[in-house]
Design an enzyme around this catalytic site. Structure first.
Site, short mmCIF file in Angstrom:
data_model
loop_
_atom_site.label_atom_id
_atom_site.label_comp_id
_atom_site.label_asym_id
_atom_site.label_seq_id
_atom_site.Cartn_x
_atom_site.Cartn_y
_atom_site.Cartn_z
N ASP A 168 -54.66 57.08 29.19
CA ASP A 168 -54.91 58.45 29.67
C ASP A 168 -54.34 59.52 28.75
O ASP A 168 -54.07 60.64 29.19
CB ASP A 168 -54.36 58.63 31.07
CG ASP A 168 -55.25 57.99 32.13
OD1 ASP A 168 -56.36 57.54 31.77
OD2 ASP A 168 -54.84 57.93 33.31
N LYS A 194 -38.26 42.73 17.42
CA LYS A 194 -38.06 43.27 16.08
C LYS A 194 -37.37 44.61 16.28
O LYS A 194 -38.01 45.61 16.65
CB LYS A 194 -39.38 43.47 15.33
CG LYS A 194 -40.11 42.16 15.02
CD LYS A 194 -41.03 41.75 16.11
CE LYS A 194 -41.80 40.49 15.72
NZ LYS A 194 -42.61 39.97 16.83
N LYS A 209 -49.02 45.38 18.80
CA LYS A 209 -48.80 45.20 20.24
C LYS A 209 -48.55 46.58 20.83
O LYS A 209 -47.42 46.97 21.12
CB LYS A 209 -47.60 44.29 20.52
CG LYS A 209 -47.65 42.93 19.81
CD LYS A 209 -46.82 42.95 18.56
CE LYS A 209 -46.57 41.57 17.98
NZ LYS A 209 -47.71 40.75 17.71
N ASP A 235 -25.82 52.74 12.83
CA ASP A 235 -24.78 53.73 13.12
C ASP A 235 -24.89 54.32 14.52
O ASP A 235 -24.38 55.41 14.78
CB ASP A 235 -24.79 54.86 12.08
CG ASP A 235 -24.18 54.43 10.75
OD1 ASP A 235 -23.50 53.39 10.73
OD2 ASP A 235 -24.39 55.13 9.75
N HIS A 278 -38.25 37.11 19.90
CA HIS A 278 -39.45 37.69 19.31
C HIS A 278 -39.30 39.19 19.08
O HIS A 278 -40.21 39.84 18.57
CB HIS A 278 -40.65 37.42 20.23
CG HIS A 278 -41.98 37.56 19.57
ND1 HIS A 278 -42.95 38.43 20.02
CD2 HIS A 278 -42.50 36.96 18.47
CE1 HIS A 278 -44.00 38.36 19.24
NE2 HIS A 278 -43.78 37.47 18.30
N HIS A 301 -51.70 42.58 13.84
CA HIS A 301 -50.45 42.10 14.41
C HIS A 301 -49.87 43.09 15.42
O HIS A 301 -48.75 42.93 15.89
CB HIS A 301 -49.43 41.84 13.29
CG HIS A 301 -48.29 40.97 13.70
ND1 HIS A 301 -47.02 41.46 13.91
CD2 HIS A 301 -48.23 39.64 13.95
CE1 HIS A 301 -46.22 40.47 14.27
NE2 HIS A 301 -46.92 39.36 14.30
#
EC number: 2.7.8.-
Length: 391
Positions: free
Chosen positions: A300, A115, A295, A120, A113, A293
């Site tokens: 604080d 991404k 996450k 380089d 899952h 979508h």
């Protein structure tokens, strides 16, 4: 001290595909030696074709291009484009190509899952954005709302190591010895900025709860505010208790969740948890302008995270995930501002009276959906994990 934070990084926030895809494509086009790209979904649409062509062009000019995609999330892309990419010189592996007939077996549900891209050894991209046109939804006028970060500096070392390790692991498991890595470009770890950051992963061996633990520690230490934006939210008891405890001690706890129905069963199961959270003072917003979508979180005003991990059993118990944690006031402020804008522009705050007025049958449907999700997780072998119980 865990997690290990490194100083001297440059971490740039990228909002939605409009900022992410041009930056990724440009970095691929300027690559000279090596490209690693991991993604859950690689779709054969306008954006997928753009990134696939950029990878192929890089391979044709002599860059070592290693593409790792998930066998479920990218199954259509694998069927349509894999042979072409291999012919053009892209090294490509598929993470768990076959789902099998018994879909609830735990090893079949473990997906890639993450991404993540490393180019380089000098620049990395990490976040929640798949290789897919984020306007290709039921609401094409408004893209999926999501975030990623572009990273330079010492943090490239653990990111590069993790990416290389996973490629080797999949090559070994697939018996693709010819795709085992020989030499790779050493990551550039000289200072590139003044940001303190860490890279945390979730896997099924040594790092099963690393991302969850990082969240729990930050929430437990919060004194002012916790803001979390999550696409798929079905937290276990520990996370839910941490959030309600923070709210009870006077911390502002704000959760921005998906307001559009993408997966009906999970959406209804999530809503079953709203009343108990709101009773303890947690504020819940649903994003309805488009599909959420994201996450991400800000705590604080100086602790922030951007990555691929949701607060649901799929992310916390089954999938390979990757998040960057940033301890930097300027970065956290920037992310907090973008979340505030998203809430103001496209979200609705839910209030306890609204849920108390819901018909008994509707509330029953919510708990039935929640029960079905629990049963599914139990059948997959995780019945003893810390999933939330009805209260």
């Amino acid at each position: 001290m865990w997690p290990h934070f490194s100083q001297g990084n440059a971490v740039t926030l990228l909002e939605n595909g409009a900022e992410f895809f041009p930056a990724l494509a440009s970095s691929i086009d300027h690559a000279r030696h090596e490209i690693f790209l991991e993604t859950y979904i690689f779709r054969d649409d306008r954006i997928g074709q753009m990134i696939a062509d950029a990878l192929a062009r890089a391979a044709e000019r002599g860059v070592s291009v290693s593409l790792l995609v998930d066998g479920f999330g990218s199954r259509d892309f694998v069927a349509r484009r894999m042979d072409e990419l291999l012919e053009r010189g892209v090294r490509m592996l598929v993470y768990r190509r076959e789902l099998g007939r018994l879909l609830l077996r735990r090893h079949r549900l473990r997906r890639l899952h993450r991404k993540l891209a490393v180019i380089d050894g000098r620049i990395a991209f990490i976040g929640g954005i798949n290789i897919v046109d984020d306007h290709n939804t039921a609401l094409p006028d408004h893209p999926r709302h999501d975030y990623a970060v572009m990273v330079e500096g010492p943090l490239l070392q653990p990111i590069h190591d993790s990416t290389r390790h996973l490629w080797e692991l999949v090559a070994w498991a697939s018996f693709r010895q010819r795709l085992r890595l020989k030499d790779t470009v050493p990551p550039r770890t000289d200072p590139a900025g003044n940001v303190k950051a860490a890279f945390v992963i979730r896997d099924n061996l040594r790092h099963r709860r690393d991302i969850e633990t990082a969240y729990l520690r930050a929430i437990a230490r919060a004194t002012d505010e916790v803001v979390i934006a999550n696409a798929y939210f079905l937290p276990g008891r520990r996370v839910r208790k941490a959030l309600t405890s923070a709210a009870e001690r006077g911390v502002r706890v704000i959760i921005l969740l998906q307001g559009r129905v993408e997966y009906a069963l999970q959406h209804m199961a999530t809503q079953a948890l709203y009343p108990a959270l709101m009773r303890h003072g947690v504020r819940i917003f649903e994003y309805r302008r488009s599909f959420l979508h994201a996450k991400v979180a800000v705590i604080d005003g100086h602790w922030a995270t951007v990555g691929s991990s949701n607060f649901d059993p799929f992310s916390l118990l089954l999938a390979r995930e990757g998040n960057v944690i940033v301890r930097d006031q300027a970065f956290a402020t920037r992310l907090r501002e973008r979340l505030e804008h998203a809430m103001h522009d496209g979200a609705v705050e839910l209030k306890p009276p609204h849920w108390r007025r819901k018909a008994l049958l509707t509330r029953l449907f919510h708990w039935m959906a929640y029960g079905l999700v629990r049963v599914a997780i139990g059948l997959s072998g995780y019945a003893n994990e810390r999933l939330p119980r009805k209260r």
